[in-house]
Design a protein around this motif. Sequence first.
Motif, mmCIF file in Angstrom:
data_model
loop_
_atom_site.group_PDB
_atom_site.id
_atom_site.type_symbol
_atom_site.label_atom_id
_atom_site.label_comp_id
_atom_site.label_asym_id
_atom_site.label_seq_id
_atom_site.Cartn_x
_atom_site.Cartn_y
_atom_site.Cartn_z
ATOM 1 N N ASP A 178 46.243 26.405 44.407
ATOM 2 C CA ASP A 178 46.536 25.043 43.942
ATOM 3 C C ASP A 178 45.272 24.372 43.407
ATOM 4 O O ASP A 178 45.315 23.664 42.387
ATOM 5 N N ALA A 179 44.152 24.597 44.095
ATOM 6 C CA ALA A 179 42.899 23.941 43.719
ATOM 7 C C ALA A 179 42.415 24.378 42.347
ATOM 8 O O ALA A 179 41.747 23.605 41.646
ATOM 9 N N VAL A 180 42.730 25.606 41.942
ATOM 10 C CA VAL A 180 42.262 26.107 40.639
ATOM 11 C C VAL A 180 43.388 26.152 39.604
ATOM 12 O O VAL A 180 43.231 26.726 38.523
ATOM 13 N N CYS A 181 44.518 25.570 39.939
ATOM 14 C CA CYS A 181 45.636 25.400 39.004
ATOM 15 C C CYS A 181 46.186 26.730 38.481
ATOM 16 O O CYS A 181 46.436 26.902 37.278
ATOM 17 N N LEU A 182 46.388 27.668 39.395
ATOM 18 C CA LEU A 182 47.045 28.927 39.075
ATOM 19 C C LEU A 182 48.133 29.176 40.109
ATOM 20 O O LEU A 182 47.991 28.789 41.268
ATOM 21 N N CYS A 183 49.208 29.836 39.690
ATOM 22 C CA CYS A 183 50.201 30.224 40.677
ATOM 23 C C CYS A 183 49.589 31.294 41.581
ATOM 24 O O CYS A 183 48.627 31.965 41.201
ATOM 25 N N GLN A 184 50.149 31.477 42.775
ATOM 26 C CA GLN A 184 49.527 32.385 43.733
ATOM 27 C C GLN A 184 49.442 33.811 43.203
ATOM 28 O O GLN A 184 48.425 34.491 43.403
ATOM 29 N N ARG A 185 50.474 34.262 42.522
ATOM 30 C CA ARG A 185 50.455 35.633 42.008
ATOM 31 C C ARG A 185 49.341 35.829 40.987
ATOM 32 O O ARG A 185 48.589 36.819 41.044
ATOM 33 N N GLN A 186 49.228 34.883 40.033
ATOM 34 C CA GLN A 186 48.184 34.999 39.019
ATOM 35 C C GLN A 186 46.805 34.830 39.647
ATOM 36 O O GLN A 186 45.848 35.532 39.282
ATOM 37 N N PHE A 187 46.693 33.918 40.615
ATOM 38 C CA PHE A 187 45.412 33.693 41.279
ATOM 39 C C PHE A 187 44.930 34.967 41.975
ATOM 40 O O PHE A 187 43.765 35.352 41.844
ATOM 41 N N ARG A 188 45.826 35.634 42.695
ATOM 42 C CA ARG A 188 45.433 36.874 43.382
ATOM 43 C C ARG A 188 44.968 37.935 42.383
ATOM 44 O O ARG A 188 43.987 38.639 42.620
ATOM 45 N N ARG A 189 45.698 38.033 41.258
ATOM 46 C CA ARG A 189 45.349 39.045 40.251
ATOM 47 C C ARG A 189 43.975 38.755 39.650
ATOM 48 O O ARG A 189 43.122 39.653 39.559
ATOM 49 N N VAL A 190 43.750 37.516 39.228
ATOM 50 C CA VAL A 190 42.483 37.154 38.589
ATOM 51 C C VAL A 190 41.333 37.230 39.590
ATOM 52 O O VAL A 190 40.246 37.730 39.278
ATOM 53 N N PHE A 191 41.564 36.755 40.792
ATOM 54 C CA PHE A 191 40.525 36.768 41.825
ATOM 55 C C PHE A 191 40.083 38.209 42.112
ATOM 56 O O PHE A 191 38.888 38.507 42.141
ATOM 57 N N THR A 192 41.039 39.103 42.293
ATOM 58 C CA THR A 192 40.711 40.496 42.594
ATOM 59 C C THR A 192 39.992 41.150 41.424
ATOM 60 O O THR A 192 39.058 41.938 41.616
ATOM 61 N N ASP A 193 40.401 40.824 40.209
ATOM 62 C CA ASP A 193 39.766 41.367 39.012
ATOM 63 C C ASP A 193 38.298 40.966 38.933
ATOM 64 O O ASP A 193 37.431 41.777 38.598
ATOM 65 N N TYR A 194 37.999 39.701 39.255
ATOM 66 C CA TYR A 194 36.635 39.190 39.133
ATOM 67 C C TYR A 194 35.779 39.483 40.361
ATOM 68 O O TYR A 194 34.600 39.837 40.240
ATOM 69 N N VAL A 195 36.340 39.325 41.542
ATOM 70 C CA VAL A 195 35.552 39.420 42.771
ATOM 71 C C VAL A 195 35.505 40.854 43.301
ATOM 72 O O VAL A 195 34.510 41.279 43.885
ATOM 73 N N GLY A 196 36.595 41.596 43.119
ATOM 74 C CA GLY A 196 36.629 42.958 43.610
ATOM 75 C C GLY A 196 37.352 43.121 44.920
ATOM 76 O O GLY A 196 37.437 44.222 45.464
#
Length: 276
Positions: A178-196
């Motif tokens: 919510d804080a970064v304005c992404l749905c949870q599914r997209q947030f998990r995908r982008v976060f994992t892609d960038y952070v590892g």
Amino acid sequence: MNLTRRIMPSAALQPYVAYYWFFKADYSSVSMNILPTGCSKWMFYRGKSMIVDGIGGNRETATVCGLYLNSISVCVNDSTDSFFVVFKPYAMRMILGIPTDEFFMRNVEMSDIGIAELDDLKWRVFEAQTDEDAVALVEAFLLRRLAAVNDFSHARRISAACHAIDGHPDINVGSLSDAVCLCQRQFRRVFTDYVGASPKQMLRTRRFLLAAKELQQLSSDTHFSEIAARLGYTDHSHFYHEFLQITGMSPTQYVMHISQLRRCQLIKGYNSYHGE
């Protein structure tokens, strides 16, 4: 004799590099339990490399190190001369252009990454005469790579999420998305892609690291249960088992390990590696 040193990045690279860390050992033996930090790294071994979980000892090798969820046992023997580039959690994706989860729980030789300029950097770092020269070579490379990045929008979102995790170790994934304005599914995908690693894995790692730092400052009138409650662990048992699972040590054994590092006068370098 063992020497550690930390150099901070230039102003232009502070959003991407946490710090540069150097470790030099001269014919002595030291064992340490290195904790997961939630940061990816580049590791240049200019002398003999550290022995990690019983494996190592090669000279002049450089690796890209992804996120690890468990601590590792490191033994420094003989003439180690190491230079680590410690990135902010989201930064390596931008610099290499490769999803960081491809390096999850792995150390990959720089020569195997497939980036000729990175392989050239490795050999130039090995030939650098001083620590400052090595840092300057890395910074020039990083600035060139970042200048070619066109879209920083996801990196800004993941940077904000990582700051939120550090400030609120008991935050949940829903609040982060919510804080970064992404749905949870997209947030998990982008976060994992960038952070590892997944947001949940990162939350667990960063909370654990805070707990380990608090254990180092443990006073005689502070109990493990107080640390567990303060950091959002369910109870003392949850804290104990998670600590044991990550480090292979109980909280009490970890406190004893820290005492040993203090006696060896290595605690300052140990803490500087872990971001203090």
